[in-house]
Design an enzyme around this catalytic site. Structure first.
Site: not given
Ligand code: F6R
Length: 259
Positions: A135, A137
């Site tokens: 999304d 973030h």
């Molecule tokens: C983790 C964080 C999140 C992740 C994001 C992607 O510390 O801040 O922003 O980077 O949710 O997650 P993954 O890497 O598991 O796809």
């Protein structure tokens, strides 16, 4: 504009970013790293294992991006546990120098301000590793987050809880709240390195790098930062309009420039 580097594999991304981090630590032994969790940064941490052997890491400091609120720090999926398991122990860092936001409910009211003070006292983050959510973030700054925000409690979207349920036995175990560095906090780091892999991240990456700057897509905040490197595989790059230009630019980059 962010520098976009399109690589052939996660391992190549890990190697590229790890080389930059090693050079940074060699030139500044008390480097302050901003540490992301989740699956995206793992190739970087893996590549750092062999590269840091023989380097002095005793003064390296680190700040994790976020933590779940109300999850026992001893829980295997608390970000305190993840950072210990994936970063502190394998890289031989001093645990006393690596901070994770404190998600304990009893002290949560002050935890954000305490964290900001600690980052300031360390002189700020030199290199911030970032992943991106489907999304858009970054950290746990969900859509609508202020670009000026500092470390604070946020409510996770159902999408993020579903995305992260894979780390837990069931979605019911995924906390609803987190404490995260704000977009303002992230933008104060001196170098942002955002990684993304796989088709599922393609839309978020394109929106963050090439879309309008909007609080509805928190990752687009990176467009406001003067030094950003986005490292993506072909699948995550697949919706970038200027992909060929990024390839050409990187292929013709002077060797002395680094990322
Ligand atoms: C983790 C964080 C999140 C992740 C994001 C992607 O510390 O801040 O922003 O980077 O949710 O997650 P993954 O890497 O598991 O796809």
């Amino acid at each position: 504009m962010a520098e976009v580097v399109i690589v052939e594999s996660k391992a190549a991304a890990g190697a590229l970013v790890a080389d930059e981090i090693v050079a940074l630590i060699d030139s500044k032994p008390d480097t302050v790293l901003g540490l992301a969790t989740g699956s995206t940064p793992l190739p970087v941490y893996e590549a750092l294992r062999e590269r840091l052997a023989g380097h002095d890491v005793s003064r390296v400091r680190g700040f994790a991006l976020d933590e779940y609120v109300g999850l026992d720090p001893e829980h295997p999926e608390s970000y305190r546990s993840v950072i210990t398991r994936e970063v502190i122990e394998p890289l031989g860092l001093d645990p006393a120098r690596i901070r994770v936001p404190n998600g304990a409910v009893e002290t949560i009211e002050h935890a954000g301000d305490d964290y900001e003070l600690a980052i300031d006292a360390a002189g700020g983050v030199d290199l911030q590793i970032l992943g991106i959510g489907t999304d858009g973030h970054i950290g746990f700054n969900e859509p609508g987050s202020s670009f000026a925000s500092s470390t604070r409690v946020k409510t996770l979207t159902e999408q993020t809880r579903e995305d992260n349920a894979r780390f837990f036995d069931s979605i019911d175990e995924v906390p609803r709240h987190c404490i995260t560095q704000g977009l303002g906090t992230i933008l104060r780091a001196r170098h942002l390195v955002l990684l993304a892999f796989g088709e599922g991240k393609a839309a978020a990456v394109a929106a963050a790098v090439e879309g309008p700057v909007s609080a509805m897509l928190p990752g687009s905040a990176i467009q406001l930062h003067p030094h950003v490197t986005v490292v993506v595989d072909e699948a995550a790059a697949s919706e970038l309009k200027l992909a060929d230009y990024y390839r050409y630019t990187f292929a013709n980059k002077p060797a002395w420039q680094g990322i």
